[in-house]
Design a protein around this motif. Structure first.
Motif, PDB file in Angstrom:
ATOM      1  N   ASN A   1      -6.170   2.915  -6.127  1.00  0.00           N
ATOM      2  CA  ASN A   1      -5.198   1.734  -6.333  1.00  0.00           C
ATOM      3  C   ASN A   1      -4.163   1.924  -7.437  1.00  0.00           C
ATOM      4  OD1 ASN A   1      -6.337  -0.102  -4.155  1.00  0.00           O
ATOM      5  ND2 ASN A   1      -7.701  -0.749  -5.733  1.00  0.00           N
TER       6      ASN A   1
ATOM      7  N   ARG B   1     -11.012   5.584  -1.211  1.00  0.00           N
ATOM      8  CA  ARG B   1     -10.055   4.492  -0.614  1.00  0.00           C
ATOM      9  C   ARG B   1     -10.540   3.154  -1.311  1.00  0.00           C
ATOM     10  NH1 ARG B   1      -6.588   3.240   3.367  1.00  0.00           N
ATOM     11  NH2 ARG B   1      -6.793   5.438   4.077  1.00  0.00           N
ATOM     12  N   GLY B   2      -9.522   2.309  -1.785  1.00  0.00           N
ATOM     13  CA  GLY B   2      -9.839   1.353  -2.547  1.00  0.00           C
ATOM     14  C   GLY B   2     -10.559   1.215  -3.894  1.00  0.00           C
TER      15      GLY B   2
ATOM     16  N   PRO C   1       2.720   1.725   0.833  1.00  0.00           N
ATOM     17  CA  PRO C   1       1.767   0.658   1.181  1.00  0.00           C
ATOM     18  C   PRO C   1       1.542   0.616   2.605  1.00  0.00           C
ATOM     19  CG  PRO C   1       3.632  -0.425   0.305  1.00  0.00           C
ATOM     20  CD  PRO C   1       3.838   1.096   0.122  1.00  0.00           C
ATOM     21  N   LEU C   2       2.552   0.806   3.474  1.00  0.00           N
ATOM     22  CA  LEU C   2       2.326   0.987   4.716  1.00  0.00           C
ATOM     23  C   LEU C   2       1.382   2.159   5.122  1.00  0.00           C
ATOM     24  CD1 LEU C   2       5.949   0.171   5.905  1.00  0.00           C
ATOM     25  CD2 LEU C   2       3.835  -1.269   5.968  1.00  0.00           C
TER      26      LEU C   2
ATOM     27  N   GLN D   1       4.147   4.079  -4.933  1.00  0.00           N
ATOM     28  CA  GLN D   1       4.855   3.126  -4.240  1.00  0.00           C
ATOM     29  C   GLN D   1       6.042   2.913  -5.236  1.00  0.00           C
ATOM     30  OE1 GLN D   1       3.674  -0.637  -3.683  1.00  0.00           O
ATOM     31  NE2 GLN D   1       5.332  -1.600  -2.991  1.00  0.00           N
TER      32      GLN D   1
ATOM     33  N   LYS E   1      -2.269   1.851   3.976  1.00  0.00           N
ATOM     34  CA  LYS E   1      -3.203   0.757   4.879  1.00  0.00           C
ATOM     35  C   LYS E   1      -3.714   1.476   6.285  1.00  0.00           C
ATOM     36  CE  LYS E   1      -0.686  -3.475   3.518  1.00  0.00           C
ATOM     37  NZ  LYS E   1       0.098  -4.472   3.981  1.00  0.00           N
TER      38      LYS E   1
ATOM     39  N   ASP F   1      -5.884   3.939   8.242  1.00  0.00           N
ATOM     40  CA  ASP F   1      -7.291   4.533   7.909  1.00  0.00           C
ATOM     41  C   ASP F   1      -7.335   5.874   7.833  1.00  0.00           C
ATOM     42  OD1 ASP F   1      -8.430   1.837   7.848  1.00  0.00           O
ATOM     43  OD2 ASP F   1      -9.153   1.889   9.870  1.00  0.00           O
TER      44      ASP F   1
END
Length: 165
Positions: free
Chosen positions: A107, A101-102, A122-123, A114, A126, A128
């Protein structure tokens, strides 16, 4: 006139078929060996690797974290098939890995998702419990219809041989 399709033409056809599908059917194995099947939207990266974003609550996520292999299937919609027994399909046996993640890879793929699947991505990203998996294709089959199955290899779907009896 020779109507036999070349391996290169088959490869391009299989690549276009997979690229034209917005989702994939996943088959994973639970720790007890029982199979689980499901569906997820997917995207391909520039190296032709498949990616899915799935919840940690999904059985697939638990299965992939415990046993990081899967079978992925893309299949022609039933209403587009000439015969329901001969639907075009691509099935790949894959190694799976969760992306950090990240990370740059995370990304980049989330951005591709998306673009392909809209603002729900993106929802979900986010949250976890959502995990982004990458699949490296090992081998599989591309089926065009009755008696038209070919072995393929790797993310680029290199055509190996026509399947015989």
């Amino acid at each position: 006139m020779n109507t036999e399709i070349t391996p290169q033409e088959l490869q391009l056809e299989a690549l276009a078929f997979r690229a034209g599908c917005s989702g994939v059917i996943l088959s994973t194995s639970a720790p007890d060996g029982m199979p689980d099947a499901g569906y997820a939207p997917c995207v391909l990266d520039d190296q032709l690797r498949s990616h899915v974003l799935i919840s940690g609550l999904a059985q697939h996520t638990k299965n992939l974290l415990a046993h990081p292999v899967a079978s992925l299937m893309w299949i022609e919609p039933a209403d587009m098939a000439k015969n329901p027994f001969a639907r075009r399909r691509l099935v790949l046996r894959c190694a799976a890995m969760a992306l950090e993640r990240g990370s740059e890879d995370w990304n980049s793929v989330i951005g591709m998702m998306q673009s392909a699947h809209g603002n729900t991505v993106p929802l979900l990203a986010k949250l976890d419990d959502f995990i982004l998996f990458r699949f490296e294709a090992l081998n599989g089959n591309y089926v065009r219809g009755f008696a038209q199955a070919w072995a393929v290899e790797g993310n680029a779907l290199s055509v190996q041989e026509r399947r015989q009896r």
